[in-house]
Scaffold this active site. Structure first.
Site, PDB file in Angstrom:
ATOM      1  N   GLN A 281      -8.117  23.171  88.107  1.00 14.88           N
ATOM      2  CA  GLN A 281      -7.924  24.560  87.679  1.00 14.88           C
ATOM      3  C   GLN A 281      -6.472  24.951  87.896  1.00 14.88           C
ATOM      4  O   GLN A 281      -5.983  24.946  89.024  1.00 14.88           O
ATOM      5  CB  GLN A 281      -8.831  25.505  88.477  1.00 14.88           C
ATOM      6  CG  GLN A 281      -8.628  26.959  88.072  1.00 14.88           C
ATOM      7  CD  GLN A 281      -9.445  27.937  88.900  1.00 14.88           C
ATOM      8  OE1 GLN A 281     -10.367  27.533  89.598  1.00 14.88           O
ATOM      9  NE2 GLN A 281      -9.091  29.201  88.837  1.00 14.88           N
TER      10      GLN A 281
ATOM     11  N   CYS B  81     -12.058  30.028  87.074  1.00 16.25           N
ATOM     12  CA  CYS B  81     -13.048  29.150  87.705  1.00 16.25           C
ATOM     13  C   CYS B  81     -14.433  29.272  87.073  1.00 16.25           C
ATOM     14  O   CYS B  81     -15.187  28.295  87.022  1.00 16.25           O
ATOM     15  CB  CYS B  81     -13.134  29.400  89.206  1.00 16.25           C
ATOM     16  SG  CYS B  81     -13.521  31.101  89.652  1.00 16.25           S
TER      17      CYS B  81
ATOM     18  N   HIS C 208     -15.195  32.455  94.081  1.00 16.48           N
ATOM     19  CA  HIS C 208     -14.873  31.225  93.357  1.00 16.48           C
ATOM     20  C   HIS C 208     -16.149  30.558  92.851  1.00 16.48           C
ATOM     21  O   HIS C 208     -17.161  30.527  93.554  1.00 16.48           O
ATOM     22  CB  HIS C 208     -14.105  30.289  94.302  1.00 16.48           C
ATOM     23  CG  HIS C 208     -13.598  29.045  93.660  1.00 16.48           C
ATOM     24  ND1 HIS C 208     -12.737  29.061  92.582  1.00 16.48           N
ATOM     25  CD2 HIS C 208     -13.829  27.739  93.934  1.00 16.48           C
ATOM     26  CE1 HIS C 208     -12.458  27.808  92.233  1.00 16.48           C
ATOM     27  NE2 HIS C 208     -13.113  26.988  93.027  1.00 16.48           N
TER      28      HIS C 208
ATOM     29  N   ASP D 213     -15.206  21.178  91.598  1.00 17.13           N
ATOM     30  CA  ASP D 213     -14.436  22.368  91.950  1.00 17.13           C
ATOM     31  C   ASP D 213     -12.991  22.118  91.531  1.00 17.13           C
ATOM     32  O   ASP D 213     -12.314  21.249  92.092  1.00 17.13           O
ATOM     33  CB  ASP D 213     -14.523  22.579  93.471  1.00 17.13           C
ATOM     34  CG  ASP D 213     -13.711  23.770  93.957  1.00 17.13           C
ATOM     35  OD1 ASP D 213     -12.908  24.322  93.169  1.00 17.13           O
ATOM     36  OD2 ASP D 213     -13.871  24.158  95.138  1.00 17.13           O
TER      37      ASP D 213
END
Length: 230
Positions: free
Chosen positions: A89, A95, A169, A184
């Site tokens: 990211q 996100c 997040h 992630d």
């Protein structure tokens, strides 16, 4: 994460479903809320489930855990299937979109796309790129950015301004080749969480979500959604 910033996406299954629909995903699978982690509540979630998204607060406790986890994996190593689609990211507040991309990208064999799907095109063109190159590719993708912006305005709560600091997040959990992965975009690599099956995937993924909650017991800002066959 200087550079591009997007409005944050709400952890609202209706917003997520509409977002993916606009990007050409057919509604044969749909996101729905997971209201609790107890077995009887999980039993009410429609099956099969192919992805789970967790929205959680980025706290000091979590950040120190994240650094420890990263150092441990860098020293000990881990096995990650080359089949896992993973991207970093680089866009602020993206996100939610990256979590949705991770959920869809790792289930392309099950999901159905419209012939002109912007998301399918993005996945096909980016699949061979590195996680960092995928991030740069997303920065240039106008159709996903525009859809994200309109979806971010759709939620039930007022979207915060672009400059407002958001400490929540999104991450995704998927089953690739019988292994549970946490994806992630703030981390340098996927996190492997051991074996899973199609039947136990929801229980296995939510067991990891519970560890996030246990690390911050005074926090209430956790949301879990599951991508289930409609």
């Amino acid at each position: 994460m200087e550079g591009q910033r997007w409005l944050p996406l709400e952890a609202n299954p209706d917003v997520m479903n509409q977002f993916l629909r606009q990007l050409g995903l057919q509604p044969t699978w749909q996101f729905g809320d997971v209201y609790g982690m107890d077995p009887e509540i999980l039993s009410m979630v429609p099956r099969p489930v192919c992805a789970v998204l967790l929205l959680f607060p980025v706290t000091e406790k979590y950040e120190s855990f994240r650094m420890e986890e990263e150092a441990k994996i860098k020293s000990q190593g881990q096995e990650v299937s080359p089949e896992v689609y993973f991207m970093r990211q680089t866009i602020g507040n993206a996100c939610g979109t990256i979590g949705l991309i991770h959920a869809v990208a790792n289930n392309q064999g099950r999901l159905d796309f419209e012939p002109d799907s912007a998301l399918k095109t993005f996945l096909m063109q980016s699949s061979s790129l590195s996680p960092e190159e995928k991030a740069a590719f997303l920065e240039k993708d106008e159709s996903i950015r525009v859809t994200h912006e309109s979806s971010a305005q759709e939620g039930q709560t007022e979207a915060p301004s672009l400059d407002e600091k958001v400490d929540l997040h999104f991450i995704a959990f998927v089953n690739v080749g019988g292994k549970l992965y946490e994806l992630d975009g703030r981390k340098p690599f996927p996190i492997a969480h051991g074996k899973t099956t199609e039947e136990t995937f929801l229980e296995d993924a939510t067991a990891v979500c519970q560890k996030f909650m246990a690390r911050d017991p005074e926090e209430l800002r956790f949301t879990v959604v599951a991508l289930s066959k409609a």
